[in-house]
Scaffold this motif. Structure first.
Motif, mmCIF file in Angstrom:
data_model
loop_
_atom_site.group_PDB
_atom_site.id
_atom_site.type_symbol
_atom_site.label_atom_id
_atom_site.label_comp_id
_atom_site.label_asym_id
_atom_site.label_seq_id
_atom_site.Cartn_x
_atom_site.Cartn_y
_atom_site.Cartn_z
ATOM 1 N N ASN A 90 0.838 -1.201 0.000
ATOM 2 C CA ASN A 90 0.000 0.000 0.000
ATOM 3 C C ASN A 90 0.868 1.244 0.000
ATOM 4 O OD1 ASN A 90 -2.118 -1.848 0.364
ATOM 5 N ND2 ASN A 90 -2.038 -1.635 2.577
ATOM 6 N N ALA A 91 0.431 2.262 -0.745
ATOM 7 C CA ALA A 91 1.188 3.506 -0.834
ATOM 8 C C ALA A 91 0.236 4.700 -0.835
ATOM 9 C CB ALA A 91 2.039 3.505 -2.101
ATOM 10 N N ILE A 92 0.802 5.875 -0.553
ATOM 11 C CA ILE A 92 0.052 7.134 -0.510
ATOM 12 C C ILE A 92 0.617 8.073 -1.564
ATOM 13 C CG2 ILE A 92 -0.485 9.184 0.896
ATOM 14 C CD1 ILE A 92 -1.770 6.726 2.076
ATOM 15 N N THR A 93 -0.269 8.799 -2.223
ATOM 16 C CA THR A 93 0.158 9.856 -3.128
ATOM 17 C C THR A 93 -0.898 10.956 -3.122
ATOM 18 O OG1 THR A 93 0.991 10.342 -5.341
ATOM 19 C CG2 THR A 93 -0.896 8.893 -5.220
ATOM 20 N N GLY A 94 -0.477 12.183 -3.394
ATOM 21 C CA GLY A 94 -1.444 13.272 -3.484
ATOM 22 C C GLY A 94 -0.874 14.601 -3.082
ATOM 23 N N MET A 95 -1.746 15.611 -3.164
ATOM 24 C CA MET A 95 -1.357 16.969 -2.785
ATOM 25 C C MET A 95 -2.525 17.667 -2.109
ATOM 26 S SD MET A 95 -1.323 19.140 -6.341
ATOM 27 C CE MET A 95 -0.281 18.007 -7.214
ATOM 28 N N LYS A 96 -2.191 18.743 -1.416
ATOM 29 C CA LYS A 96 -3.166 19.447 -0.596
ATOM 30 C C LYS A 96 -4.424 19.825 -1.369
ATOM 31 C CE LYS A 96 -3.683 23.356 2.499
ATOM 32 N NZ LYS A 96 -3.046 24.506 3.122
ATOM 33 N N ASP A 97 -4.283 20.409 -2.551
ATOM 34 C CA ASP A 97 -5.444 20.924 -3.282
ATOM 35 C C ASP A 97 -6.324 19.841 -3.900
ATOM 36 O OD1 ASP A 97 -4.670 23.476 -2.589
ATOM 37 O OD2 ASP A 97 -3.768 23.934 -4.528
ATOM 38 N N GLU A 98 -5.764 18.667 -4.162
ATOM 39 C CA GLU A 98 -6.528 17.610 -4.833
ATOM 40 C C GLU A 98 -6.839 16.427 -3.922
ATOM 41 O OE1 GLU A 98 -4.486 16.581 -8.429
ATOM 42 O OE2 GLU A 98 -4.454 18.657 -9.110
ATOM 43 N N GLY A 99 -6.265 16.422 -2.742
ATOM 44 C CA GLY A 99 -6.489 15.330 -1.804
ATOM 45 C C GLY A 99 -5.419 14.258 -1.923
ATOM 46 N N TYR A 100 -5.473 13.321 -1.008
ATOM 47 C CA TYR A 100 -4.486 12.247 -0.930
ATOM 48 C C TYR A 100 -5.202 10.923 -1.138
ATOM 49 C CZ TYR A 100 -1.558 15.926 0.867
ATOM 50 O OH TYR A 100 -0.862 17.101 0.988
ATOM 51 N N GLU A 101 -4.532 10.022 -1.863
ATOM 52 C CA GLU A 101 -5.107 8.718 -2.169
ATOM 53 C C GLU A 101 -4.249 7.606 -1.602
ATOM 54 O OE1 GLU A 101 -7.377 9.290 -6.409
ATOM 55 O OE2 GLU A 101 -5.261 8.685 -6.467
ATOM 56 N N ILE A 102 -4.906 6.523 -1.280
ATOM 57 C CA ILE A 102 -4.209 5.298 -0.917
ATOM 58 C C ILE A 102 -4.400 4.319 -2.062
ATOM 59 C CG2 ILE A 102 -6.205 4.386 0.354
ATOM 60 C CD1 ILE A 102 -4.047 3.034 2.223
ATOM 61 N N SER A 103 -3.339 3.599 -2.389
ATOM 62 C CA SER A 103 -3.389 2.570 -3.428
ATOM 63 C C SER A 103 -3.027 1.226 -2.816
ATOM 64 C CB SER A 103 -2.382 2.873 -4.543
ATOM 65 O OG SER A 103 -2.680 4.103 -5.155
ATOM 66 N N ILE A 104 -3.811 0.220 -3.165
ATOM 67 C CA ILE A 104 -3.486 -1.156 -2.800
ATOM 68 C C ILE A 104 -3.037 -1.823 -4.094
ATOM 69 C CG2 ILE A 104 -4.287 -3.310 -1.772
ATOM 70 C CD1 ILE A 104 -6.531 -1.716 -0.452
ATOM 71 N N LEU A 105 -1.792 -2.265 -4.104
ATOM 72 C CA LEU A 105 -1.159 -2.720 -5.335
ATOM 73 C C LEU A 105 -1.083 -4.248 -5.412
ATOM 74 C CD1 LEU A 105 1.762 -0.175 -4.991
ATOM 75 C CD2 LEU A 105 -0.345 0.144 -6.288
ATOM 76 N N GLY A 106 -1.651 -4.802 -6.465
ATOM 77 C CA GLY A 106 -1.534 -6.237 -6.703
ATOM 78 C C GLY A 106 -2.465 -7.106 -5.880
ATOM 79 N N ILE A 107 -3.734 -6.738 -5.815
ATOM 80 C CA ILE A 107 -4.714 -7.564 -5.116
ATOM 81 C C ILE A 107 -4.970 -8.797 -5.985
ATOM 82 C CG2 ILE A 107 -7.069 -7.676 -4.185
ATOM 83 C CD1 ILE A 107 -6.904 -4.536 -4.038
ATOM 84 N N PRO A 108 -4.792 -9.989 -5.427
ATOM 85 C CA PRO A 108 -4.916 -11.199 -6.254
ATOM 86 C C PRO A 108 -6.366 -11.532 -6.628
ATOM 87 C CG PRO A 108 -4.369 -11.773 -3.986
ATOM 88 C CD PRO A 108 -4.378 -10.275 -4.060
ATOM 89 N N TYR A 109 -6.477 -12.203 -7.755
ATOM 90 C CA TYR A 109 -7.754 -12.773 -8.178
ATOM 91 C C TYR A 109 -7.846 -14.177 -7.596
ATOM 92 C CZ TYR A 109 -8.719 -9.003 -11.442
ATOM 93 O OH TYR A 109 -9.009 -7.775 -11.981
ATOM 94 N N PRO A 110 -9.005 -14.723 -7.269
ATOM 95 C CA PRO A 110 -10.330 -14.181 -7.551
ATOM 96 C C PRO A 110 -10.830 -13.194 -6.489
ATOM 97 C CG PRO A 110 -10.582 -16.356 -6.603
ATOM 98 C CD PRO A 110 -9.088 -16.095 -6.727
ATOM 99 N N PHE A 111 -10.042 -12.962 -5.423
ATOM 100 C CA PHE A 111 -10.499 -12.056 -4.362
ATOM 101 C C PHE A 111 -10.843 -10.679 -4.922
ATOM 102 C CE2 PHE A 111 -9.863 -8.788 -1.157
ATOM 103 C CZ PHE A 111 -10.758 -9.219 -0.190
#
Length: 123
Positions: A90-111
């Motif tokens: 999991n990682a965070i990216t973003g800026m003050k004016d647009e907000g910050y997002e969290i990303s979950i990278l590589g969630i396996p299938y079929p989950f």
């Protein structure tokens, strides 16, 4: 309707997200963070990274932009307490004016397909 997920850093609830965005083919879910009692997410994450000697990909104080490496202590949970795990983390990216997002990278299938059918059905 999207679900609400809890975001914890070192066991502390820092906010929630709907994980409303996706890159389905590579198993990524991401979304804006609604922070709990954190006035400056930029300062919060920057301080955390500096204290823990973790490298920050991009840091722009002028725009309060931050792009973090994967944090093993950053976790996302469903309301029933089940952790949503990505093989790349999991990682965070973003800026003050647009907000910050969290990303979950590589969630396996079929989950991935079971947890995010609304993303899969849009592809």
């Amino acid at each position: 309707m999207n679900k609400i997920y809890n975001i914890l850093l070192n066991g502390l609830l820092i906010g929630t997200t709907e994980l409303e965005k996706a890159d389905v083919p590579i198993g990524v879910a991401f979304g804006l963070i609604e922070f709990n009692e954190i006035e400056s997410p930029y300062e919060f994450f920057k301080d955390y990274y500096l204290k823990n000697k973790i490298v920050i990909n991009t840091d722009d104080p002028e725009f309060e932009f931050i792009d973090t490496l994967v944090m093993s202590e950053l976790k996302v949970f469903r309301q029933d307490g089940m952790e949503i795990k990505g093989v790349a983390g999991n990682a965070i990216t973003g800026m003050k004016d647009e907000g910050y997002e969290i990303s979950i990278l590589g969630i396996p299938y079929p989950f991935y397909e079971e947890e995010f059918p609304y993303h899969v059905n849009r592809v």
